[in-house]
Structure formats: structure tokens, C-alpha cells
Design a protein around this motif. Sequence first.
Motif, mmCIF file in Angstrom:
data_model
loop_
_atom_site.group_PDB
_atom_site.id
_atom_site.type_symbol
_atom_site.label_atom_id
_atom_site.label_comp_id
_atom_site.label_asym_id
_atom_site.label_seq_id
_atom_site.Cartn_x
_atom_site.Cartn_y
_atom_site.Cartn_z
ATOM 1 N N ILE A 183 0.067 7.823 0.320
ATOM 2 C CA ILE A 183 0.914 6.337 -0.075
ATOM 3 C C ILE A 183 2.161 6.735 0.129
ATOM 4 O O ILE A 183 2.997 5.769 0.771
ATOM 5 N N VAL A 184 2.599 7.808 -0.341
ATOM 6 C CA VAL A 184 3.994 8.279 0.039
ATOM 7 C C VAL A 184 4.314 8.252 1.412
ATOM 8 O O VAL A 184 5.372 7.870 1.908
ATOM 9 N N GLY A 185 3.147 8.741 2.272
ATOM 10 C CA GLY A 185 3.676 8.876 3.660
ATOM 11 C C GLY A 185 3.650 7.525 4.204
ATOM 12 O O GLY A 185 4.456 7.346 5.194
ATOM 13 N N PHE A 186 2.767 6.498 4.026
ATOM 14 C CA PHE A 186 2.679 5.114 4.542
ATOM 15 C C PHE A 186 4.112 4.531 4.282
ATOM 16 O O PHE A 186 4.482 3.722 5.103
ATOM 17 N N GLN A 187 4.840 4.849 2.942
ATOM 18 C CA GLN A 187 5.845 4.104 2.465
ATOM 19 C C GLN A 187 6.958 4.520 3.418
ATOM 20 O O GLN A 187 7.785 3.876 3.958
ATOM 21 N N GLY A 188 6.915 5.865 3.650
ATOM 22 C CA GLY A 188 7.841 6.484 4.551
ATOM 23 C C GLY A 188 7.957 6.143 5.817
ATOM 24 O O GLY A 188 8.883 5.868 6.822
ATOM 25 N N HIS A 189 6.605 5.856 6.230
ATOM 26 C CA HIS A 189 6.394 5.307 7.780
ATOM 27 C C HIS A 189 6.935 3.819 7.867
ATOM 28 O O HIS A 189 7.562 3.824 8.810
ATOM 29 N N HIS A 190 7.038 3.041 6.993
ATOM 30 C CA HIS A 190 7.776 1.644 6.976
ATOM 31 C C HIS A 190 9.181 1.909 6.996
ATOM 32 O O HIS A 190 9.878 1.018 7.846
ATOM 33 N N HIS A 191 9.696 3.031 6.417
ATOM 34 C CA HIS A 191 11.155 3.123 6.531
ATOM 35 C C HIS A 191 11.658 3.732 8.121
ATOM 36 O O HIS A 191 12.699 3.572 8.394
ATOM 37 N N ARG A 192 10.524 4.569 8.179
ATOM 38 C CA ARG A 192 11.102 5.407 9.553
ATOM 39 C C ARG A 192 10.050 5.525 10.620
ATOM 40 O O ARG A 192 9.353 6.557 10.691
ATOM 41 N N PRO A 193 9.700 4.229 10.952
ATOM 42 C CA PRO A 193 8.340 4.121 11.824
ATOM 43 C C PRO A 193 7.963 5.032 12.958
ATOM 44 O O PRO A 193 7.008 5.583 13.514
ATOM 45 N N SER A 194 9.184 5.451 13.776
ATOM 46 C CA SER A 194 8.863 6.145 14.856
ATOM 47 C C SER A 194 8.628 7.543 14.625
ATOM 48 O O SER A 194 8.210 8.422 15.716
#
Length: 247
Positions: free
Chosen positions: A94-105
Motif C-alpha cells: 500500500i505504501v509502495g503504490f502510494q509512493g508510485h503515484h507521487h513518483r511514477p517513473s
Amino acid sequence: MELKHATQNLNEDSNWPITTFAHRACFAAGCAAVLFSIAKSLLLMNAAVAPQPWLESTIAAMAAYLAADLGTGIYHWAIDNYGSAQTPIFGPQIVGFQGHHHRPSEITKMHVVYNVYITAAAVAAVAIPINLLCSDPVLLLFVGVFAGCVMFSQQFHAWAHTPKGRLPPLVAAIQDAGIILRRADHAAHHRAPFNTNYCIVSGVWNRVLDWSKFFVALEVVVAAALGHQPRSWSNPTSDWTENSAMN
């Protein structure tokens, strides 16, 4: 708040984890389970006295491919919208997916083993017992194709964030053909209101699910039954929006 802090810590860490022996072991086990399912299915079909069930097997493989895309969409929707860093088992994702939205590349900078080792471990745990106990070639092929698509879905997702010029030619070709998730098709997921295009194998289900408001209906049911509203109902914050300055 705790999820937000954990996500910020993830985003601020420029040193992404390297692959460990445990990661590589999970990856190897997942690959072995997938290959064993498919190989056993083909051997059983070739050894069959009755006519080889090639038609049934082809249908099973296509059904598995479609089911994997749908399954990853539902899972992606759930992880994006519910739970926190403290959620048992799923908290780190869950944390990883939220971080992915913030920094997708950033997903494009991770090694394939690190991208898929979690799904590889799940695939191995489920597929290996089936492989050992099942002698139905059609079911085994379904399991192999479904497991392979699910296992590598996060890598398909990573490739959908990778500029075409940086992709291997074969990957670019199957992406252009729509066999795996296209970059343009996934881009909508990273635009407000962040509640569409959840499927990440091929994305073939995305138009149907988004047009039918399938996930919106699920969110209404969850809110009515459990009192939990999805994150996508809130106004987008910096945790949902790409920080272009960090890419």
C-alpha cells in the motif's frame, strides 16, 4: 497520516533497494512454477490417447490472460484505495503504490526481480501444489498462463512508464500490439481523479470497467457495508500527484 509519512520517506529515498538472495529465490520459484505448469500441460496433451484438447487449451489460455488482467485491476484498485502502512501483509505494498503515484517513473529504475518478487512468491505458493496434484492439461495451462501474467504484471506496469526508446524492441512491439499494457493507456490512471485504468496486464478490461462504473459501484458497496470511503473520493493531494521535480 502515518501512511503519508511512510510514503514521503519512500519518495525521499533515492537509493532504491537492491535485489537480495531472498528476492531472487522468490523470482526463481515463481518462474519455475509457471514453466512447470505449461510444460506439464503440453506433455500431457502430447501423451494423451484421446484427441489432444488443443481447442480447449487455447480457450483456457485466453481466459487466463483475460482473468489475470481483471484480477490485477481489482487488486490494484483495492491497494490504491484502502488500507494503510499498518495493514497486515499488504501494508508495504500500500505504501509502495502510494509512493508510485507521487513518483511514477521510479518503477522503471527497479530491477525486474525486485519488481515482481512478491507476486512470484504468491504464484509459487499457489501454483506448485496444483502442479503436483493436477493432471488435467487444460487446467494446468490455465494456471500457467494466469500465474505468468499475474507474476509479471508489475513489470508490464513498469514498461508502461518507460519511454519507448528505452524498451527492448520485442517489448515495444508487443506493447504496441496491445498484448501488454500500453504507455498511453495507463497514463490516465495517473491523472485526476485517479480512479480509472487499474488493470495492468494488457488493460483490455479498463474501458469496460470504467464505462460501467464497476469500481465506483464497488466503492459504494464498501462504503455502505463497512463505512470505509476510498482514497479516490477525497480531493487529490501531493501523495496522489506526480512530483515532476523529483523525476
